[in-house]
Design an enzyme around this catalytic site. Structure first.
Site, PDB file in Angstrom:
ATOM      1  N   ASN A   1       0.800  -1.234   0.000  1.00 54.07           N
ATOM      2  CA  ASN A   1       0.000   0.000   0.000  1.00 54.07           C
ATOM      3  C   ASN A   1       0.833   1.286   0.000  1.00 54.07           C
ATOM      4  OD1 ASN A   1       0.728  -0.483   2.640  1.00 54.07           O
ATOM      5  ND2 ASN A   1      -1.232   0.071   3.534  1.00 54.07           N
TER       6      ASN A   1
ATOM      7  N   GLU B   1       5.617  -4.083  11.652  1.00 59.32           N
ATOM      8  CA  GLU B   1       4.446  -3.195  11.585  1.00 59.32           C
ATOM      9  C   GLU B   1       3.371  -4.012  10.895  1.00 59.32           C
ATOM     10  OE1 GLU B   1       6.081  -0.187   8.795  1.00 59.32           O
ATOM     11  OE2 GLU B   1       6.194   1.073  10.542  1.00 59.32           O
TER      12      GLU B   1
ATOM     13  N   CYS C   1      -3.127   0.780   6.888  1.00 60.44           N
ATOM     14  CA  CYS C   1      -3.058   0.067   8.170  1.00 60.44           C
ATOM     15  C   CYS C   1      -3.818   0.846   9.235  1.00 60.44           C
ATOM     16  CB  CYS C   1      -1.608  -0.151   8.583  1.00 60.44           C
ATOM     17  SG  CYS C   1      -0.658   1.355   8.697  1.00 60.44           S
TER      18      CYS C   1
END
Ligand code: NAP
Length: 496
Positions: free
Chosen positions: A169, A264, A298
């Site tokens: 992304n 992450e 996210c």
């Protein structure tokens, strides 16, 4: 245009080369990996499918280059990073074009990602000079039973070879958020870009190449994560892994050796709305937070937990804004663009159908064409629905009506994820209590969750990650502490 002008040397026929030992190369595997344009659903680019032997060579070169790089003055490392940042920003157009074609990022946002990445690299260079230029000096007599006979000098030194694996992304921004701290701290860097986004990442790496970094210090190996991922993450030459992505990160953590990990991972960011909240502000933030880049962030708002007494009013305000979202191709800067792949669209549809079957209220009609899913708000979602807990990574947002703040906090904390969350209220005292009670790495008060600015600490609790990012934290994470202790034959005290 991508693969043209200064980028011509990274292309061989219709396949983009990989980067090793300071050169652009064709893989000996003779295989390539197609990159499917999410909008047309046709192959748009191809990249090399690197072999294990090529990975071994890259690691060897990275080890050798790091030894010299660690001896390169800090100011010089910073100078090269500033140069790379400037080249990156200068060539934002072809890189942004790749982001539009590979991951259907709206054209304007694609340009913003590249500019933000250049800024991140420059900030990192400056921050690195500040924090790595200083160490600590400790004296022994501050600990009981000791006199001042020992001086301890500590400094931060590089880890060695850092392996960076970003997700689709933000393939440029989340790559440089690993590359720049690794390099300023004196490490070498091996990048495995996401397959969707690999070509944008290769263009970005070429900007570092043009800046003149030493041979072998930065490499970029392409190929499917499912094929070369394990070989890379378990490679004995790797001294640190910085990974951003989904559950893959959990399996990498289980397999990795005794090396520092920065993970992450996913999120299910909750938006808790109290009765006294400014509902216009909440609605605007739900739209921005839930639907930007079609919810493929996210830190997207992934569940709204709103007090029953204001739920009708909030849902109406959000609905009024959802109809105004434009839906279509990224080239036209539409708000909602196709999600990254057909399997992703199918997954989102599965969550929607489950919610339908279990009685959620559809605020809009569900509509899908290929990978394009129209924005959808689902009201009256209950905890037995999958969408109450799972990350759709698409433009579909569930609303759960709550009878008390405690219920909202409980839902947030019952999640496996703990990335960010947000709370809307005019009462700062309540906001602080709720923030403290939420088991998430960050809580935003009166704004949607967000990753930036890029120097803010950014961390996920539970299955959302390991460690803390943000420029300063990433630099520190990519170093280890080394101490040298000077032992004196007799105590010595400095006199004024
Ligand atoms: P993903 O499927 O986990 O992929 C992430 C990266 O891992 C890609 O580069 C992928 O390469 C690679 N990979 C796949 N299998 C691997 C393996 N066995 N070993 C090593 N690497 C492997 O995630 P995604 O779909 O790209 O991104 C979406 C997810 O990322 C969401 O869950 C989102 O919440 C999370 N995310 C988190 C943050 C954060 O800061 N917390 C930021 C952004 C996104 P291939 O593309 O070649 O498969």
């Amino acid at each position: 245009m991508a693969g043209n002008g200064i980028f011509a040397e990274i292309l061989d026929g219709d396949v983009f080369k990989y980067y090793a030992d300071g050169e652009w190369k064709k893989s000996n595997s003779g295989k390539s990996v197609p990159i499917v344009n999410p909008t047309t659903r046709r192959t748009h680019y191809k990249v090399q499918a690197c072999s294990q032997e090529e990975v071994n060579k890259v690691m060897e070169a990275a080890k050798a280059a790091q030894k010299l790089w660690a001896k390169t003055p800090l100011w010089k490392r910073a100078e090269l990073l500033h140069k790379a940042a400037a080249i990156l920003k200068e060539h934002k157009a072809p890189i942004a074009e790749c982001l539009v074609k590979e991951i259907a990022k709206p054209a304007k946002d694609a340009v913003t990602e590249v500019i933000r990445s250049g800024d991140l690299v420059s900030y990192c260079a400056e921050e690195g000079v500040r924090i790595l230029g200083e160490g600590k000096f400790l004296v022994s007599d501050s600990f009981p039973g000791n006199e001042r006979t020992k001086y301890c000098l500590t400094s931060k030194i590089p880890l060695g070879v850092v392996l960076a694996i970003p997700p689709f992304n933000y393939p440029v921004n989340l790559a440089v958020s690993k590359i720049a701290p690794a390099l300023i701290a004196g490490n070498s860097l091996v990048l495995k870009p996401p397959t969707q986004g690999a070509v944008a990442a290769l263009h970005m790496v070429h900007c570092f190449h043009l800046a003149g970094f030493p041979k072998g210090l930065i490499s970029c190996v392409t190929g499917k994560g499912s094929e070369i991922g394990d070989f890379l993450t378990m490679h004995p030459a790797v001294n640190c892994i910085s990974f951003t992505g989904g559950d893959t990160g959990i399996s990498i953590s289980k397999k990795a050796g005794m090396i520092p990990l920065q993970m992450e991972l996913g999120g299910k960011d909750a938006c808790i709305v109290l009765e006294d909240a400014d509902l216009d502000l909440v609605a605007a933030n739900i739209i921005k937070g839930g639907f930007s880049y079609s919810g493929q962030r996210c830190t997207a708002v992934k569940v709204v937990l709103v007090m029953e007494s204001v739920a009708d009013s909030l849902v109406e305000k959000v609905k009024a804004k959802v109809v105004k979202l434009t839906v279509g191709p990224p080239e036209e800067n539409c708000d909602i663009t196709p999600v990254v792949s057909e399997s992703s669209a199918n997954f989102i549809e599965g969550l929607v159908m489950d919610a339908k079957q279990k009685g959620a209220t559809f605020c809009q009609e569900y509509r899908r064409e290929g990978n394009l899913i129209w924005p959808l708000l689902l009201d009256n979602v209950r905890p037995d629905m999958r969408i109450a807990w799972e990350e759709p990574f698409g433009p579909v947002l569930p609303v759960i009506r709550i009878g008390s703040v405690e219920e909202g906090i409980h839902h947030c904390n019952a999640s496996n994820f703990g990335l960010q969350g947000c709370v809307f209220t005019k009462d700062i005292n309540k906001a602080m209590l709720i923030s403290d009670a939420m088991e998430t790495g960050t809580v935003q008060i009166n704004s949607a969750p967000a990753r930036g600015p890029d120097h803010f600490p950014f961390q996920g609790f539970k299955d959302s990650g390991i460690g803390s990012q943000g420029i300063t934290n990433s630099i520190n994470m990519m170093t280890k502490v080394k101490s040298t202790v000077i032992n004196l034959p007799s105590p010595s005290y400095t006199m004024g």
